[in-house]
Design a protein around this motif. Sequence first.
Motif, PDB file in Angstrom:
ATOM      1  N   UNK A  62       4.312   3.095 -12.753  1.00 37.56           N
ATOM      2  CA  UNK A  62       5.756   2.859 -12.888  1.00 37.56           C
ATOM      3  C   UNK A  62       6.479   3.078 -11.561  1.00 37.56           C
ATOM      4  N   UNK A  63       6.081   4.108 -10.822  1.00 38.38           N
ATOM      5  CA  UNK A  63       6.678   4.368  -9.503  1.00 38.38           C
ATOM      6  C   UNK A  63       6.403   3.179  -8.590  1.00 38.38           C
ATOM      7  N   UNK A  64       5.164   2.725  -8.580  1.00 35.12           N
ATOM      8  CA  UNK A  64       4.801   1.583  -7.729  1.00 35.12           C
ATOM      9  C   UNK A  64       5.670   0.370  -8.039  1.00 35.12           C
ATOM     10  N   UNK A  65       5.828   0.070  -9.323  1.00 38.51           N
ATOM     11  CA  UNK A  65       6.636  -1.081  -9.714  1.00 38.51           C
ATOM     12  C   UNK A  65       8.070  -0.937  -9.216  1.00 38.51           C
ATOM     13  N   UNK A  66       8.630   0.249  -9.405  1.00 35.76           N
ATOM     14  CA  UNK A  66      10.010   0.474  -8.954  1.00 35.76           C
ATOM     15  C   UNK A  66      10.134   0.329  -7.440  1.00 35.76           C
ATOM     16  N   UNK A  67       9.180   0.897  -6.705  1.00 38.03           N
ATOM     17  CA  UNK A  67       9.230   0.804  -5.247  1.00 38.03           C
ATOM     18  C   UNK A  67       9.036  -0.634  -4.768  1.00 38.03           C
ATOM     19  N   UNK A  68       8.144  -1.364  -5.406  1.00 42.03           N
ATOM     20  CA  UNK A  68       7.933  -2.767  -5.029  1.00 42.03           C
ATOM     21  C   UNK A  68       9.181  -3.596  -5.304  1.00 42.03           C
ATOM     22  N   UNK A 109      -4.820   1.970  -7.427  1.00 40.23           N
ATOM     23  CA  UNK A 109      -3.361   2.026  -7.453  1.00 40.23           C
ATOM     24  C   UNK A 109      -2.756   1.610  -6.116  1.00 40.23           C
ATOM     25  N   UNK A 110      -3.586   1.059  -5.228  1.00 41.67           N
ATOM     26  CA  UNK A 110      -3.156   0.637  -3.882  1.00 41.67           C
ATOM     27  C   UNK A 110      -2.711   1.812  -3.024  1.00 41.67           C
ATOM     28  N   UNK A 111      -3.271   2.993  -3.295  1.00 43.88           N
ATOM     29  CA  UNK A 111      -2.968   4.173  -2.487  1.00 43.88           C
ATOM     30  C   UNK A 111      -4.032   4.266  -1.395  1.00 43.88           C
ATOM     31  N   UNK A 130       0.864  -1.177   0.000  1.00 38.64           N
ATOM     32  CA  UNK A 130       0.000   0.000   0.000  1.00 38.64           C
ATOM     33  C   UNK A 130       0.900   1.226   0.000  1.00 38.64           C
ATOM     34  N   UNK A 131       0.392   2.305  -0.584  1.00 36.16           N
ATOM     35  CA  UNK A 131       1.184   3.513  -0.738  1.00 36.16           C
ATOM     36  C   UNK A 131       0.441   4.714  -0.181  1.00 36.16           C
ATOM     37  N   UNK A 132       1.225   5.742   0.168  1.00 36.39           N
ATOM     38  CA  UNK A 132       0.650   7.042   0.495  1.00 36.39           C
ATOM     39  C   UNK A 132       1.216   8.049  -0.501  1.00 36.39           C
ATOM     40  N   UNK A 136      -8.177  18.240  -8.623  1.00 37.69           N
ATOM     41  CA  UNK A 136      -8.321  17.295  -9.739  1.00 37.69           C
ATOM     42  C   UNK A 136      -7.537  16.017  -9.449  1.00 37.69           C
ATOM     43  N   UNK A 137      -6.277  16.168  -9.010  1.00 35.44           N
ATOM     44  CA  UNK A 137      -5.473  14.980  -8.714  1.00 35.44           C
ATOM     45  C   UNK A 137      -6.067  14.172  -7.566  1.00 35.44           C
ATOM     46  N   UNK A 138      -6.534  14.858  -6.547  1.00 42.12           N
ATOM     47  CA  UNK A 138      -7.086  14.143  -5.392  1.00 42.12           C
ATOM     48  C   UNK A 138      -8.383  13.417  -5.727  1.00 42.12           C
ATOM     49  N   UNK A 139      -9.282  14.084  -6.440  1.00 40.58           N
ATOM     50  CA  UNK A 139     -10.621  13.539  -6.632  1.00 40.58           C
ATOM     51  C   UNK A 139     -10.811  12.689  -7.879  1.00 40.58           C
ATOM     52  N   UNK A 140     -10.025  12.905  -8.917  1.00 43.18           N
ATOM     53  CA  UNK A 140     -10.307  12.236 -10.184  1.00 43.18           C
ATOM     54  C   UNK A 140      -9.315  11.149 -10.586  1.00 43.18           C
ATOM     55  N   UNK A 141      -8.349  10.889  -9.751  1.00 36.58           N
ATOM     56  CA  UNK A 141      -7.456   9.754  -9.990  1.00 36.58           C
ATOM     57  C   UNK A 141      -7.979   8.609  -9.115  1.00 36.58           C
ATOM     58  N   UNK A 142      -8.177   7.423  -9.679  1.00 33.63           N
ATOM     59  CA  UNK A 142      -8.699   6.292  -8.880  1.00 33.63           C
ATOM     60  C   UNK A 142      -7.592   5.701  -7.989  1.00 33.63           C
TER      61      UNK A 142
END
Length: 166
Positions: free
Chosen positions: A120-126, A28-30, A3-5, A18-24
Amino acid sequence: MMNFTVLIADDEAMPRTVLQKYIPWEELSVTSVYLATDGEEALEQARRVRPQIIISDIKMPGLTGLDLAEHIKKYAMDTAVILLTGFSDFEYAQRALRNEVFDYMLKPLRPKDILNTVERVKMRLEQKRYKEMAVRQYEAASGSVNFAEQMEWNFRGINRQAMDIL
């Protein structure tokens, strides 16, 4: 799966909203999305909540997004920084690269672009977390912190000729 923050920093309300409300984010495990209205507030929140991902505008009053990225690198925070800008400025891009920014995105943004970048960030961090876990497991099992010994231990059972190549 991790899980991510996420921390979103922009001095303009519209991009933050827009970023807070319209990105699912859930897809993305956020689990948490934090907002900051300037670079100082973003740095304070980054120190407090330790987000894995920061999405920041470059030009903000006081501490800029580039300054924020510099602080993240300087204090070795385990955070990927994505910078957003409305300016195609080579000096900004150079400074972003020096501070190991994950991505440098030009506005206006499409939600699809942000989604792809966060994936891509998630993949790199994982991958990074998996490697760290493997090293810790090896160190615990073998009692060694020597990198050469770790490589030999990880590749035990591989024939000698293959080991000579490695």
